[in-house]
Design an enzyme around this catalytic site. Structure first.
Site, PDB file in Angstrom:
ATOM      1  CB  CYS A   2      30.840  41.956  34.800  1.00  0.00           C
ATOM      2  SG  CYS A   2      31.770  40.468  34.444  1.00  0.00           S
ATOM      3  NE  ARG A  30      29.607  45.664  39.446  1.00  0.00           N
ATOM      4  CZ  ARG A  30      29.195  45.201  40.611  1.00  0.00           C
ATOM      5  NH1 ARG A  30      29.213  45.976  41.661  1.00  0.00           N
ATOM      6  NH2 ARG A  30      28.753  43.955  40.728  1.00  0.00           N
ATOM      7  CD1 TRP A  79      38.491  41.224  36.843  1.00  0.00           C
ATOM      8  CD2 TRP A  79      37.220  39.723  37.889  1.00  0.00           C
ATOM      9  NE1 TRP A  79      39.284  40.547  37.733  1.00  0.00           N
ATOM     10  CE2 TRP A  79      38.540  39.626  38.389  1.00  0.00           C
ATOM     11  CE3 TRP A  79      36.249  38.883  38.415  1.00  0.00           C
ATOM     12  CZ2 TRP A  79      38.899  38.717  39.368  1.00  0.00           C
ATOM     13  CZ3 TRP A  79      36.603  37.980  39.399  1.00  0.00           C
ATOM     14  CH2 TRP A  79      37.920  37.902  39.860  1.00  0.00           C
ATOM     15  CG  ASN A 105      27.944  40.917  37.809  1.00  0.00           C
ATOM     16  OD1 ASN A 105      29.003  40.309  37.859  1.00  0.00           O
ATOM     17  ND2 ASN A 105      27.443  41.579  38.842  1.00  0.00           N
ATOM     18  N   GLY A 106      27.911  37.568  36.824  1.00  0.00           N
ATOM     19  CA  GLY A 106      27.662  36.352  37.606  1.00  0.00           C
ATOM     20  C   GLY A 106      28.226  35.157  36.865  1.00  0.00           C
ATOM     21  CD  GLU A 485      43.578  46.559  54.847  1.00  0.00           C
ATOM     22  OE1 GLU A 485      43.520  45.334  54.634  1.00  0.00           O
ATOM     23  OE2 GLU A 485      43.171  47.391  54.011  1.00  0.00           O
ATOM     24  CE  LYS A 489      44.108  48.123  50.663  1.00  0.00           C
ATOM     25  NZ  LYS A 489      43.167  47.467  51.450  1.00  0.00           N
ATOM     26  CD  GLU A 492      44.157  45.100  47.762  1.00  0.00           C
ATOM     27  OE1 GLU A 492      43.098  44.686  47.297  1.00  0.00           O
ATOM     28  OE2 GLU A 492      44.197  45.947  48.684  1.00  0.00           O
ATOM     29  CG  HIS A 508      59.366  31.208  65.750  1.00  0.00           C
ATOM     30  ND1 HIS A 508      59.968  30.360  66.641  1.00  0.00           N
ATOM     31  CD2 HIS A 508      58.852  32.220  66.503  1.00  0.00           C
ATOM     32  CE1 HIS A 508      59.818  30.793  67.867  1.00  0.00           C
ATOM     33  NE2 HIS A 508      59.138  31.947  67.816  1.00  0.00           N
ATOM     34  CE  LYS A 611      35.396  48.638  46.546  1.00  0.00           C
ATOM     35  NZ  LYS A 611      36.518  48.951  47.455  1.00  0.00           N
TER      36      LYS A 611
HETATM   37  C1  AGP Z   1      40.577  45.076  49.576  1.00  0.00           C
HETATM   38  O1  AGP Z   1      41.501  46.069  49.273  1.00  0.00           O
HETATM   39  C2  AGP Z   1      40.468  44.020  48.598  1.00  0.00           C
HETATM   40  N1  AGP Z   1      40.085  44.537  47.341  1.00  0.00           N
HETATM   41  C3  AGP Z   1      39.758  42.744  49.016  1.00  0.00           C
HETATM   42  O2  AGP Z   1      40.625  42.079  49.869  1.00  0.00           O
HETATM   43  C4  AGP Z   1      38.389  42.879  49.694  1.00  0.00           C
HETATM   44  O3  AGP Z   1      38.535  43.429  50.963  1.00  0.00           O
HETATM   45  C5  AGP Z   1      37.750  41.480  49.793  1.00  0.00           C
HETATM   46  O4  AGP Z   1      37.546  40.980  48.519  1.00  0.00           O
HETATM   47  C6  AGP Z   1      36.456  41.480  50.587  1.00  0.00           C
HETATM   48  O5  AGP Z   1      35.474  42.256  49.994  1.00  0.00           O
HETATM   49  P1  AGP Z   1      34.159  42.649  50.779  1.00  0.00           P
HETATM   50  O6  AGP Z   1      34.561  43.471  51.939  1.00  0.00           O
HETATM   51  O7  AGP Z   1      33.338  43.384  49.782  1.00  0.00           O
HETATM   52  O8  AGP Z   1      33.517  41.362  51.221  1.00  0.00           O
END
Ligand code: AGP
Length: 616
Positions: A2, A30, A79, A105-106, A485, A489, A492, A508, A611
């Protein structure tokens, strides 16, 4: 995860309502399922909160409108972890008599038992959140006769878990109390006038560049333009370094781009150029430690994990040693009986706050005498505290939830360390090392050239693939990291189902999904895997797959076999091929970005994502 933001001021000329609203908006990345603001004036708390995105709530209840004479306000963007994203569960949370407000937050792990005890003692809870125990705990401490500060301190002693929190209380209108344990918290200050607290620096960057970074187990008492820090373990005052932030707010805001994600893709050349300037001394420290290590692991989550896969490949080439890559959430499970002392662990994390990465490292440290080398983008982040040596990538703040420029700078940093190792080991010819270095230094220019000339092509490909809901991203060798990667993207931000896989392994099993028109994106730099990749392209083409290839400029074999081709303007020699995870990725990031727009989604706020993931 958050976001929290707070302000306390003695200035009559500033609008606290607008500042707190703008501040919390800059933290929306966040968490964005609900938001709230509490302000204090005339010995009363004024609370406004609701579920939804901040702008929606603003339209509905005008969050920014608070009593004119307010000099103190706290805000939160949520969040959800405990309790659905509803109005009642959104922060701030208050005590029974609406005198204490908390934003947090936490996660408070022992909230159920605390809640039970407080309920038995007559406290009335309104929400399902873990956070709500905090104002009630403070209330019960104050009832015992303790002052505001001591009540907060005593309450914190009862909490198990993680927190970055801010509290205000109606009879103490001249102070906000904040505390940190495993959740980030920074304090901005305009000395003598105004003090801010926030989960991240961009929240107050347009207001002040002076800040303190709080450490775990610290509490701070914020007054207008002043702050006092206390170590919660020793109860003593702490003198902290006042830092000046060098970033401009332009770096933290959208600066003319429609979305942070697009802006951050365009910032990749600059981020890479800055990261290329990392001091040789730091690189040498990493290189020496890795060179003399017996067992090396690399661990991370999500995008950082894929950066680690690419980096591991480059490191292994120059180091000549096996490096085991393990997802951070599996680290302890897999290594409980086999982690050897004297191991070296490389932890990679954009935020430095990902709980699984932090926990893997914390566990490894406590379990064995190991060395931790961290690569992160955030100075002073939690991970850095458990590390023997840290390199901070110079990507600048990354606001888009989907990591882009931090990926390329993470791979770059690992590549820079690898080249330092090559120099130490002298296994490569000196003239070859010079060529590798030159190739690495040319990556920002290659990306710039690509971005200049290929946007229409990418948009066209996205239009062509409009109806496709499933994709394969296939590659061999180092490019498997790029495939994973690039696929992540698209998953996501465009909500497509993708499988990022080894092209060889795909026959396979996954190949059975292929029907006419099934899109398969092949990442194909002309490295040692190229000839065999041609075979894989043929296999998928024979089954009617639509082949989209990502190749270098001079490619004419895989390009010929493809329905659609994206060419990266770079030479196809071994010096450049090994750094292709850096130069090829922007094309896939853009593909995902434009696909997101085409499907009417917000690429900066992917569904169900946050994030920084600070829950297990
Ligand atoms: C990346 O697009 C994602 N939002 C997610 O996979 C992110 O890379 C992952 O949560 C790791 O975060 P960090 O690099 O802050 O540890």
């Amino acid at each position: 995860m958050c976001g929290i933001f707070g302000i306390i001021t003695n200035q009559d000329t500033i609008s606290v309502g607008n500042i707190v609203f703008e501040g919390i908006k800059r933290l929306e990345y966040r968490g964005y399922d609900s938001c709230g603001i509490v302000s204090l004036s005339n010995s009363k708390l004024y609370l406004k909160k609701d579920s939804g995105k901040i702008d929606e709530i603003q339209r509905k209840i005008n969050l920014a409108e608070i009593p004119n004479n307010s000099k103190l306000a706290l805000a939160h963007t949520r969040w959800a972890t405990h309790g659905a994203p509803t109005k009642i569960n959104s922060h701030p949370h208050l005590d029974c008599h609406n005198k204490i407000a908390v934003v947090h937050n936490g996660i408070i792990e022992n909230f159920l038992e605390l809640r039970k005890e407080l309920t038995q003692n007559g406290h009335i809870f309104r929400s399902e959140t873990d956070t709500e125990v905090i104002p009630h705990l403070i209330e019960s401490q104050m009832k015992k006769g303790l002052n505001f500060k001591d009540s907060v301190i005593e309450s914190l002693k009862l909490l198990k878990g993680a927190y970055g929190l801010a509290v205000c209380q109606v009879d103490n209108p001249n102070s906000i109390i904040v505390a940190r344990k495993e959740s980030p918290l920074v304090i901005g200050i305009d000395e003598g006038k105004t003090t801010y607290c926030a989960s991240d620096i961009p929240a107050f960057l347009p207001l002040t560049k002076k800040c303190y970074i709080m450490d775990d187990d610290e509490l701070a008492i914020l007054k207008a333009g002043e702050v006092e820090f206390i170590n919660l373990l020793t109860n003593e005052k702490v003198k902290k370094e006042l830092r000046t932030i060098e970033w401009s707010i332009d770096a933290a805001e959208k600066g003319g781009y429609e979305h942070f994600m697009l802006k951050e893709i365009y910032e990749e050349p600059t981020a890479i150029r800055r990261t290329l300037k990392i001091s040789k001394e730091q690189l040498k420290i990493f290189a020496n430690i890795l060179w003399s290590a017996e067992n090396i692991y690399i661990t991370a989550a999500g995008t950082s994990f894929y950066a680690s896969l690419a980096g591991k490949f480059i490191l292994t080439k120059f180091l000549g040693k096996y490096i085991q890559a393990i997802e951070c959430s599996e680290f302890q499970t897999q290594l409980t009986n086999s982690l050897k002392k004297d191991s070296v662990i490389i932890a990679v994390s954009q935020s430095g706050e990902t709980i699984d990465t932090v926990e893997a490292i914390r566990w490894a440290r406590s379990y064995k005498d190991v060395k931790i080398l961290t690569i992160t983008n955030v100075v002073g982040s939690t991970l850095t505290r458990y590390s023997d040596n840290v390199i901070v990538t110079q990507a600048g703040p990354e606001i888009g939830v989907a990591a882009t420029k931090t990926y390329s700078t993470q791979v770059l940093t690992l590549a820079l360390v690898a080249l330092e190792i090559a120099k130490l080991r002298k296994v490569e010819l000196e003239s070859d090392i010079v060529k590798y270095e030159r190739a690495l230094r040319s990556t920002p220019q290659i990306i710039e050239n690509f971005l200049k000339n290929n946007i229409d092509l990418i948009k066209g490909i996205v239009d062509t693939l409009d109806k496709s809901a499933q994709f394969f991203f296939l590659a061999r060798g180092i490019s498997i990291a790029t495939a994973k990667e690039g696929g992540l993207k698209l998953k996501e931000v465009a909500c497509r189902f993708i499988e990022g896989y080894s092209a060889a392994h795909a026959k396979h099993g996954p190949i059975s999904l292929v029907r006419a028109g099934f899109p398969i994106i092949f990442i194909a730099p002309p490295d040692e895997t190229y000839q065999r990749l041609i075979g894989n392209v043929m296999e998928f083409k024979a089954r009617g797959g639509k082949i989209i290839s990502l190749v270098v400029e001079s490619d004419n074999v895989i390009a010929e076999l493809s329905d659609l081709t994206i060419k990266i303007p770079q030479p196809g020699d071994k010096y450049h091929n090994i750094f292709s995870p850096i130069t090829f990725i922007p094309a896939l990031q853009l593909l995902a970005y434009y696909a997101s727009l085409l499907h009417g989604l917000d690429p900066d706020k992917p569904l169900n994502l946050s994030k920084t993931v600070t829950v297990h």
